[in-house]
Design an enzyme around this catalytic site. Structure first.
Site, PDB file in Angstrom:
ATOM      1  N   ASP A   1       0.818  -1.220   0.000  1.00 20.32           N
ATOM      2  CA  ASP A   1       0.000   0.000   0.000  1.00 20.32           C
ATOM      3  C   ASP A   1       0.855   1.274   0.000  1.00 20.32           C
ATOM      4  OD1 ASP A   1      -2.189  -1.811   0.463  1.00 20.32           O
ATOM      5  OD2 ASP A   1      -1.713  -1.746   2.604  1.00 20.32           O
TER       6      ASP A   1
ATOM      7  N   GLU B   1     -11.684  -0.148  -3.455  1.00 18.87           N
ATOM      8  CA  GLU B   1     -10.864   0.410  -2.375  1.00 18.87           C
ATOM      9  C   GLU B   1      -9.670   1.141  -2.987  1.00 18.87           C
ATOM     10  OE1 GLU B   1      -9.503  -2.930  -0.073  1.00 18.87           O
ATOM     11  OE2 GLU B   1      -8.195  -3.671  -1.667  1.00 18.87           O
TER      12      GLU B   1
END
Length: 365
Positions: free
Chosen positions: A57, A266
């Site tokens: 991420d 997301e």
């Protein structure tokens, strides 16, 4: 002054040194035997840039002409897999930096630990960072004592931290994946994620543990969208109630929940190129990073195409940043471990066509 751990951990795009990494996996290091052989490494467009540690991420920003990375820090916590992502049981954040893409990476050590966040109980998921007036802000999701994801903020005088967490989460915050977009003198947060990210449980504007009134399981309903809000002057709260960032098709109709190859799942990120606003995000179960564009940061955003084809692993999470005249896409896959909860960060150049569309990247050769 923060403790600087390992002045240089590795040169970017180098994977051959992975075989030597044998740190304890409980602390987030790559376990012995997780190395990728030179033969198999050639299958990938890019190589891990932080070998010896599982990171994912990656949120990239340029501060003081240096690239800083704010990833999540994967560990093998021994938590069984489930559909809510409980096995992603991260406990701290580390900050990394480099002079430029391809230069050695500096590991600045732990920037924030779960035990130092008064309101958080578990799961420090994907963070992001911002700078304003010489202060640096780390934004992060975590589950509170009621097991509800909230978004917190921590502050530092240095881009690498350490960061001190505010005693409570941002009022009115929920779900996951905060990403900060700066447009002139204003800062905005885009956030949200469905399934384990709990966005569907906020579909009515209030917490509903059953997640009713959302598009999940109702493919003909408009898809859930990322949330968007201007930040307050002190960067610690929302200056407005978060609103939907509506994503529409070429006919101007909102994307539907059943449109899994294009709908938002997301990991939203916003950037601006030649006056146009780009909203990119993960489609989740179809494993792509796609994008939409708008003339304003509030949208609506029109779907345009694919940024990144599926990586090895369940899905990916990305950021886009400009440095030294080029645009870069940071993302993650599972090359180092082969396990979806033990990931590694990568980077590759992002290119635009003359009409502003993004050239699709295939992460596998």
């Amino acid at each position: 002054m923060p403790m600087i751990k390992s002045a240089v951990v590795a040169a970017a795009f180098t994977s051959l040194g992975l075989a030597a990494c044998a740190t304890d996996s409980a602390s987030g290091g790559a376990a012995s035997g997780s190395a990728t052989s030179p033969a198999s490494a050639s299958r990938y467009l890019s190589q891990p840039i932080i070998p010896g540690m599982y990171t994912a991420d990656p949120s990239a920003h340029v501060f003081n002409n240096r690239i800083y990375l704010y990833p999540s820090h994967d560990i093998d916590a021994g938590v069984p897999d489930d559909d809510q992502g409980s096995h992603f049981a991260m406990r701290d954040y580390r900050v990394f930096s480099m002079d430029r893409v391809g230069a050695p990476i500096t590991d600045h050590g732990v920037a924030l630990d779960l035990k130092d966040v008064p309101w958080a109980a578990r799961q420090l998921w994907a963070p992001d960072a911002a700078e304003k007036n010489g202060k640096y802000f780390l934004y992060f999701p975590a589950k509170d004592r009621q097991d509800i994801f909230r978004i917190g903020v921590a502050v530092s005088d240095r881009p690498e931290g350490p960061f001190k967490a505010e005693p409570t989460p941002i009022p009115g915050s929920f779900s996951i994946d905060p990403a900060i977009f700066r447009d002139g003198n204003e800062h905005y947060m885009v956030f949200g994620g469905i399934w384990g990210g709990q966005l569907q449980r906020w579909a009515t504007g209030q917490w509903n543990p059953n997640g009713s009134n959302s598009d999940l399981g109702q493919p003909d309903r408009p898809a859930l969208t990322p949330k968007f809000a201007k930040m307050s002057a002190d960067m610690l709260t929302f200056a407005e109630t978060p609103r939907d960032l509506v994503i529409v098709d070429e006919a101007g109709q909102p994307l539907k929940g059943g449109d899994t190859s294009r709908r938002f799942f997301e990991g939203a990120w916003m950037h601006k190129h030649n006056g146009l606003y780009y909203l990119s995000y993960s489609t989740g179960e179809t494993h792509r990073i796609v994008y939409a564009t708008s003339q304003t940061p509030y949208g609506p955003f029109t779907y345009r195409g694919v940024v990144l084809e599926p990586v090895q692993g369940w899905t990916t999470h990305h950021s886009i940043v400009q440095h030294e005249g080029k645009w870069w896409l940071f993302y993650h896959d599972t090359q180092m471990s082969g396990k979806t909860h033990l990931r590694n960060v990568k980077v590759t150049e992002l290119r635009y066509n003359s009409d502003g569309t993004i050239q699709t990247i295939n992460p596998m050769r």
